[in-house]
Design a protein around this motif. Sequence first.
Motif, mmCIF file in Angstrom:
data_model
loop_
_atom_site.group_PDB
_atom_site.id
_atom_site.type_symbol
_atom_site.label_atom_id
_atom_site.label_comp_id
_atom_site.label_asym_id
_atom_site.label_seq_id
_atom_site.Cartn_x
_atom_site.Cartn_y
_atom_site.Cartn_z
ATOM 1 N N ASP A 132 34.983 -14.925 -27.080
ATOM 2 C CA ASP A 132 36.076 -15.369 -27.947
ATOM 3 C C ASP A 132 36.149 -14.597 -29.257
ATOM 4 O O ASP A 132 37.037 -14.802 -30.055
ATOM 5 C CB ASP A 132 35.914 -16.864 -28.275
ATOM 6 N N ARG A 133 35.156 -13.751 -29.466
ATOM 7 C CA ARG A 133 35.134 -13.043 -30.745
ATOM 8 C C ARG A 133 36.152 -11.908 -30.731
ATOM 9 O O ARG A 133 36.370 -11.260 -29.713
ATOM 10 C CB ARG A 133 33.735 -12.475 -30.989
ATOM 11 N N LEU A 134 36.803 -11.660 -31.879
ATOM 12 C CA LEU A 134 37.743 -10.550 -31.952
ATOM 13 C C LEU A 134 36.972 -9.238 -31.837
ATOM 14 O O LEU A 134 35.888 -9.089 -32.393
ATOM 15 C CB LEU A 134 38.507 -10.571 -33.278
ATOM 16 N N ALA A 135 37.565 -8.296 -31.123
ATOM 17 C CA ALA A 135 36.874 -7.027 -30.906
ATOM 18 C C ALA A 135 36.546 -6.349 -32.237
ATOM 19 O O ALA A 135 35.529 -5.683 -32.368
ATOM 20 C CB ALA A 135 37.724 -6.109 -30.042
ATOM 21 N N GLY A 136 37.412 -6.541 -33.223
ATOM 22 C CA GLY A 136 37.176 -5.912 -34.519
ATOM 23 C C GLY A 136 35.933 -6.438 -35.211
ATOM 24 O O GLY A 136 35.388 -5.800 -36.092
ATOM 25 N N ALA A 137 35.485 -7.640 -34.804
ATOM 26 C CA ALA A 137 34.332 -8.247 -35.469
ATOM 27 C C ALA A 137 33.020 -7.897 -34.769
ATOM 28 O O ALA A 137 31.957 -8.350 -35.179
ATOM 29 C CB ALA A 137 34.514 -9.764 -35.524
ATOM 30 N N LEU A 138 33.094 -7.095 -33.701
ATOM 31 C CA LEU A 138 31.864 -6.723 -32.997
ATOM 32 C C LEU A 138 31.168 -5.586 -33.733
ATOM 33 O O LEU A 138 31.808 -4.835 -34.477
ATOM 34 C CB LEU A 138 32.210 -6.249 -31.586
#
Lengths: 575, 379, 370
Positions: A132-138
Amino acid sequence: MDALVSTEGLAKSFAPNATPAIQSLTTKIKAGQVTGLVGPDGAGKTTLMRLIAALLQPSEGRIDVQGRDTRTEGAAIHDEIGYMPQRFGLYEDLSVMENLTLYADLRGVVGDERTATFEKLLAFTDLARFTDRLAGALSGGMKQKLGLACAMLKSPKLLLLDEPSVGVDPISRRDLWKMVYSLIDQGVGVVWSTAYLDEAENCAEVIVLNQGRVLFQGDPKDMTAKMAGRVFKLHGAGAERRALLARTLTSDDVIDGVMQGEAIRVVIAEGAAAPTAQSIGAASVTIAPTPPRFEDAFVAMLGGQPKRTLAQATRQRSDGDGKAPVQAKALTRRFGSFTAADHISFEIARGEIFGLLGPNGAGKSTTFKMMCGLLRPTEGSALVDGLDLYKAPSAARARLGYMAQKFSLYGDLSVAQNLDFFAGAYGLSGARRREAVGRVIEAFDLKPFLNENSGGLPLGFKQRLALSCAIMHEPPVLFLDEPTSGVDPLTRREFWGFINAMVGRGVTIMVTTHFMDEAEYCDRVALIYRGKCIAVDTPEALQHAVKSKDIPEPTLEDAFIALVEQHDRAQQAAA
Amino acid sequence: MSAASLKSGRWRRIRALIVKETLQVVRDPSSIVVAFVLPALLLFLFGFGITFDATRVKVGLVIEEPTPESAEFAISLSNTRYFDVRQAQSRLAFIDDLAAGKISGVIVLSGDFAERLERGDTAGVQVITDGSDPNTAGLVTGYVQGAWQSWQNQRGFAKTSSMPGQIDVQARFWFNPELESRRLLVPGSISLIMMMIGALLTALVVSREWERGTIEALLATPIGTLEFLIGKLVPNFMLGLCAMAVCVLAALFVFDIPLRGSLLILIGFTAVFMSVALSIGLLISTVAKTQFVASQMAMLVAFLPGLYFSGFLFEIASMPAPLRAFSVIVPAKYYVQGLQTIFLAGNIASVLVPCTLILVFMSTVLFALTARNTRQRLD
Amino acid sequence: MIWTRLLALIVKEMLAAFRDPKARMALVMPPLIQFFLFAFAATLEVSNVPVGVLNQDWGAQSEQLISRFERASAFSEVRRYGSEAEARAAIDRQDVMVVIQIGQDFSRKLAGNERPTVQLLLDGRKSNSAQILSNYLNTIIAQYSAAYRMGGAALQPESEIVDRSWYNPNRGYRESMVPVLIATLPMTMVLMIVGMSVARERELGTFEQLLVSPLQPLEIVVGKAVPGLIVGFAQCTIITLIVIFGFGISLTGSALVLFTGLAIFLVSIIGIALFISSLVSNQQQAMMGIMVTMMPLMMLSGFSSPVQNMPDWLQPIAQINPLTHIVVVIRGVFLRDMAFGAVAERLWPMAAIAVVTISAAAWMFRRKIQ
């Protein structure tokens, strides 16, 4: 075995009069193996990848993928390949799952096949927790793994990976390779382009590209084998080793030399006599032959390490007052309830190269930023040359030079304008400015480029310019943030040559990296993991600490991974 | 994979792209700004901020010699809702204020005002206006004239009625009897909003793919040009219609603008215009590779012509010939014409049919150009 | 030392704004296009429009009146319609904005000293133009009526109003609008240059490079502001020269007063731009922020329609808009020889806006950096 890709007389130029990015290239790429694509920056690796992926039209010749011509059957080719561009186009504002679903739909992976594939890939990439995490936050490593997962969704016949391991820490890098090997077993052909030559050794076949031409194609071991008997390690030079390396490299017989912890690794020219203590003029040094690596062969093939006798960029510094020029005192930074850096302390001695190592997202950048004065610590203090960065910011900053991770000078200003600006920003005026600018122009050989836009410089010169701008005011301390990430071995050697020379003159260096070759240049490294400093020592000592039956001769990368795992186990045991 | 299976996947791919775009729109604050904040702001500014209906213009009234007649006229002036009147005995008192822009005009009733009136002589009343604001100046004169006429009529009905050559002029303003400029500015600003959403937002979302490098991975999948374009168009089209709904509701209920035509025709007509705006956005995106360039181009190609050449602020017929010729290719011109008609006049086929046909033609040409120029490759 | 650093920053900003040909185009073209659009396209005058006539009268008098319409310079042609339905359809189609309906007893009544009626059927969809048109027609009809009277027995001339405009006797729209561009166009450019510059540095990563140098937050703010001021002032001067010599609109007041006003105005705009750039983190957001700010600045300024026409509750907002004040100053100094005392009343609000926005921006930067 059938060729997945075959090219014939392939050429590509982007402008009618420009030097072609690819010229008369005829080659075949086989299925069921990893083909490495290596070469210096600007060799044409990305162009070749895009040609194979039918994203560029060849200017001359032809290129067939699975027997289909890329000019006419682009759509059909797109259906059968997986492609991961260098800057992978993850949609940063979509979650992990939404990215995967998008590409699954586009590639026609539906129904039960999708469920199964997702399950497999999520388990494999260890991303199941973060769907569920946004890809930008990885973190960087996780982004690359997700990118790879998107490219692998529909088991492609051909997988094209353009520098997948840039900016990825050693642990994630291992995971990437594991994922790729599992595909090989299913008969997929993989093309992996890289600037990290230790990766080339994992490939069944490598293609060495230079200036758009193939220099070598075949088993990397064949290439390495040619170097047998030409590689030596020099031990026991102690504090003199940087000077020794610089001196050794002046000999015509020596074509390459790098630091490896306390040792120096040298490669001699074909047919040259093996070096002796006398020939290098250092009696105390012991010289032993050592097995060649692919990198040695690569550098030799490209004509050896570029050698320039350059003027000194900085003046000799006096020894100072003996106090450590860089001190971190219990640096702590919290973001809300999250502690990014937890009581990190270290001191760096004058003339020392100190490395900050750690996986992506471990707190290394946070620590580095606090040391530069870019991020105010929640607790603790950061001192440069005895000045607190947050109590006397302007004075402390005047004493440090800073070179950012990516090229961060003004790309649309000329080289001369950049130099003038940074000299001014550090308060140099009049004769002092002219002297400083003149000095770095001479030291870094920038004269031919003075009126060119710095954004259009070759990568190596961009780096020189960035370094020039950081040291014009002759700072006693220099901070480097992943200075050679994604940079080819030749440019990297050149860069470290400059750094070594400065260290020789008493400049103190702090560098962040997760690139082990860089770490090898450090006198001491601190390993940052989960916001804590879990080890501070010389590279050899760290390697020695993890020596075991399984890994009798650990590399620094092995040490890194082992220490992180040890820490995890200790934490679990405590919990 | 065969051509047939490529085809069967088409709808799934289009759907996937639409879902993706929609998610991005929902999450990206800049899309929200373009789609909702800018329209609200524009509507607000045109609805309240800009109005050519001068109410309560500040004027000075000079009565050089007070008489019962002049007092009477002064009262009738002050009683109109158009003037905010200050009185003085000498025009000197107002000259500085006029120069400072504090009042828009000075009305002078001469000393022999009453006598002249008796004689039926001219120049009993003098109006001096501030010509540096021509619009207000004209309105002041018009209002004074009106007040003068009605006052005269009240006073000497018998006397003037027998005057030869007198012609009564009755002006009837159809569709907008109160002459509220809001009634033409609001439909006009709706056209600007539709153009912004269509052209600017579409240009931004495509150029963003280039800027962030996501286009490279997308192009390496089996997506076709048409699929890519449709995937980009549909979400923005829906967004445009949502914004339209907001605008129409605001027009009807906040700004009290009548809707005399049919809602269905309004929606249909808007859909046609949206397709033109979206095609312009896509065409821009085939040229602009960065968001900055895209937004600059959208401003130049879509917003400015929409502002100047759509006829809602400035009379096209009064412009120099080359600009008049240029206005023919400005889609907003036809949309504004149609919108004003649907809102204020009704379903008048003689306006709507030609406008619709022209817009359909424009969108076909633009879309064809876009499809031709959209590259499936990086070079 | 501090001057060295500042000078270096200012020189760099100037180079960064104008070195790249594409950026240069993006900065210079829109103001240029706007200038010519405004000078030539934006007019609230009505001219060159067709008018319709529905003449139900058979007498000579109505034809005399119509020939006056035909000679009027504001109308491109007079279209005649045979029936009311036809006239109505022409207005519906927007073929004409007005139809002048002359009743069948017009000539008879006029000759018989009764008051005939002329109806003007106007298209209210374009309320402003229609109103102006109606004024023109009123004047023409009044002139005809006066001439008719003179031609007949010269009895009593009607008492009339003397209408005179000062400062701009022809009430030329261009004289009123074009000088204002001296403020609006540099405003657009300064907002762009200053508003985007910090965001661009953040995106390129050069902002960190600045932050680790000994430059202090206030120096960065000043270093970003001064180039905007220089560029804006240069543009102001160029446009002023074009207005005076190209358009022949003479400056009646003092140039010194005008430029004092412009300088304070530019500083206040720079303050706004810096404040925007201190809030945003990338160029796209900056762009949006600039657009969302620029539109109200333009429209609530008295530039396109007078402030006094706005609803009461909007008027205070117009007062905190620097453009409102400079528009009054420019029109005043250009056309009305506005005295310095009156100008000063407009200067201090702009100065106050400048102080508030610049301090807010400096405070935001300081907070963001540390």
